[in-house]
Scaffold this motif. Structure first.
Motif, PDB file in Angstrom:
ATOM      1  N   THR A 145       0.876  -0.962  -0.029  1.00 27.42           N
ATOM      2  CA  THR A 145      -0.161   0.016  -0.008  1.00 27.42           C
ATOM      3  C   THR A 145       0.962   1.081   0.203  1.00 27.42           C
ATOM      4  OG1 THR A 145       0.061   0.142   2.434  1.00 27.42           O
ATOM      5  CG2 THR A 145      -1.917  -1.290   1.329  1.00 27.42           C
ATOM      6  N   SER A 171      -5.988  -5.705   5.030  1.00 24.87           N
ATOM      7  CA  SER A 171      -5.366  -6.032   4.005  1.00 24.87           C
ATOM      8  C   SER A 171      -6.462  -5.581   2.804  1.00 24.87           C
ATOM      9  CB  SER A 171      -4.741  -7.227   3.437  1.00 24.87           C
ATOM     10  OG  SER A 171      -3.607  -7.412   4.408  1.00 24.87           O
ATOM     11  N   ARG A 199      -6.525  -2.037   0.800  1.00 23.74           N
ATOM     12  CA  ARG A 199      -6.198  -2.306  -0.717  1.00 23.74           C
ATOM     13  C   ARG A 199      -7.237  -1.674  -1.513  1.00 23.74           C
ATOM     14  NH1 ARG A 199      -1.679  -3.034  -3.586  1.00 23.74           N
ATOM     15  NH2 ARG A 199      -2.871  -4.164  -5.066  1.00 23.74           N
ATOM     16  N   ASN A 223      -6.309   1.872  -2.042  1.00 21.98           N
ATOM     17  CA  ASN A 223      -4.808   2.168  -2.300  1.00 21.98           C
ATOM     18  C   ASN A 223      -4.655   2.991  -3.684  1.00 21.98           C
ATOM     19  OD1 ASN A 223      -1.961   1.587  -1.852  1.00 21.98           O
ATOM     20  ND2 ASN A 223      -2.137   0.179  -3.699  1.00 21.98           N
ATOM     21  N   TYR A 239      -4.681   6.281  -2.072  1.00 22.04           N
ATOM     22  CA  TYR A 239      -3.347   6.494  -1.327  1.00 22.04           C
ATOM     23  C   TYR A 239      -2.137   6.767  -2.077  1.00 22.04           C
ATOM     24  CZ  TYR A 239      -6.069   4.227   2.564  1.00 22.04           C
ATOM     25  OH  TYR A 239      -6.895   3.939   3.505  1.00 22.04           O
TER      26      TYR A 239
END
Length: 441
Positions: free
Chosen positions: A162, A394, A398, A401, A404
């Motif tokens: 990530t 996770s 994800r 992500n 991010y």
């Protein structure tokens, strides 16, 4: 005349550059150490569930040391009472840094992460107590699901690749630092054996000497290494868990730099010991603490006995409920405005990730249930809960992500290649969407 509305502080905004650099250095070592820790846990599980199980137990229970000094310990105890002291020394240094120059240096900035961490410890403990109490089990393990393992959490982030923004990573680090402080207070207060007041007085005297040496600006490892070992040995023989000595020494080390000083004693010590802690001490502890049976029968006991079930519920559900609700209510109470580039779903993902309570949870589990099958079931519960939290976090992180990655790349743009990201030299003006978003909150 209507008073002007009180301005809102920004929660999870861009970190000040010095704080960001310090967080990046700390997390870089923790991430590598977390991957080693993950490997050590896997080796322990495979070894303890293989035909070589007998060899694992022989190595773990092998005794050595100086009996005359009360230090004839098994390998397992040396890793828990000895090597983990290095881990808690580094934790003490990090806590001191947070208190002096980090997120905890002012009550206003500290309120939100401290409230979140406190709720993230209290709710899991309450869930365990309720589960064990209603099921007629032992309440001794109430503190097992309280702690978050920052190294293991960062290893999960590294594995799933990530691009978590610096502010989210710093918030996670601060939660873990406050968690460590709570854990060491619990260990010191609730898990002491028969006290030896003379040995404890000697340990306190050693800490006073350490403080005086710091005040006098005395330098040289030949002063501090023998003194630190002496304090540790006296604390152990005093009946207080030896890791308390590590935190106490870390809090005493000077964090601020003198004029012309390149690094403070705390910075130098942390720089030297952080790799040893993350790469050797914690993985070795995991190697001899995580070796539990994973048979169908043992796994069944985790979900049918009240104590291990309380640990699972505390880590998985308690951490989520405590940290997320605590953070949300604290933000509303303090009128903090969430960074408009992020969402509360990001805080929820971090709360799930905080359910990974590997190292300190295993340590407290050993202290609460030192012998018998129940202790093994509690260890298995910690492993199962940490794995479940890692998988769920996770999946959640994800999904975010892509967002991010954009934030991460924006934070790290350095067009003039001067080593300072452009965001600190030319801060972007808030967009209309962001202004509207803020006005709606």
């Amino acid at each position: 005349m209507t008073p002007a509305p009180r301005s809102r502080s920004l929660f999870l905004g861009v970190l000040p550059l010095p704080e960001r650099q310090a967080v990046a250095r700390a997390l870089r070592t923790e991430t590598v150490g977390g991957l080693i820790l993950l490997a050590a846990a896997v080796v322990a599980l495979v070894w303890a569930n293989s035909p070589l199980e007998g060899a694992y137990e022989e190595v773990r229970d092998f005794h050595f040391g100086i009996a005359a000094l009360g230090l004839d310990l098994s390998v397992g105890h040396w890793t828990a009472d000895g090597l983990l002291t290095v881990f808690f020394l580094v934790a003490g240094i990090e806590l001191k840094r947070e208190l002096v120059v980090g997120e905890l240096r002012s009550p206003a900035r500290a309120a939100l992460p401290v409230i979140a961490a406190a709720c993230g410890m209290a709710v899991p403990a309450a869930l365990y107590t309720a589960t064990a109490g209603l099921g007629g089990g032992s309440l001794e393990g109430w503190a097992v699901p309280m702690a978050t393992d920052i190294a293991f959490a960062l290893a999960v982030l590294a594995v799933i690749s990530t691009h978590l923004p610096a502010a989210l990573r710093a918030f996670l680090l601060t939660l873990a630092v406050v968690d460590d402080l709570g854990a060491i207070l619990v260990i010191a207060v609730f898990f002491t054996t028969d006290l030896n007041l003379f040995a404890l007085a000697g340990a306190v005297a050693g800490l006073v000497v350490l403080y005086v040496l710091q005040r006098l600006r005395v330098r040289g490892w030949w002063w501090y290494a023998p003194l630190g070992i002496t304090i540790w040995a006296l604390m152990y023989n005093g009946g207080v868990h030896a890791t308390v000595a590590g935190v106490a020494m870390g809090l005493i080390l000077r964090t601020t730099r003198d004029q012309g000083e390149e690094a403070s004693p705390a910075e130098r010590t942390g720089h030297l010991l952080h790799p040893l802690s993350a790469g050797v001490a914690v993985p070795l502890f995991a190697l001899f603490a995580a070796g539990v049976s994973v048979s169908v029968g043992a796994l069944g006991e985790v979900f049918t006995r009240p104590e291990p079930l309380g640990v699972v519920l505390g880590l998985v559900a308690g951490k989520i409920l405590g940290i997320f609700v605590g953070t949300y209510l604290a933000a509303r109470f303090t009128r903090a405005q969430l960074n408009p580039d992020l969402a509360w779903a990001d805080v929820f993902g971090l709360a799930v990730l905080a359910g990974i309570g590997f190292t300190v949870a295993l340590l407290i589990g050993e202290l609460a249930f030192p012998t018998g099958e129940l202790g093994e079931y509690v260890k298995a519960a910690v492993l199962i809960a940490s794995l479940a939290s890692a998988i769920l976090a996770s999946l959640l992180l994800r999904r975010r992500n892509r967002i991010y990655r954009v934030l991460y790349e924006t934070e790290n743009v350095d067009t003039d290649a001067d080593g300072i990201p452009d965001i600190y030299q030319h801060p972007p003006a808030p967009t209309a969407d962001h202004r509207d978003h803020a006005s709606d909150r």
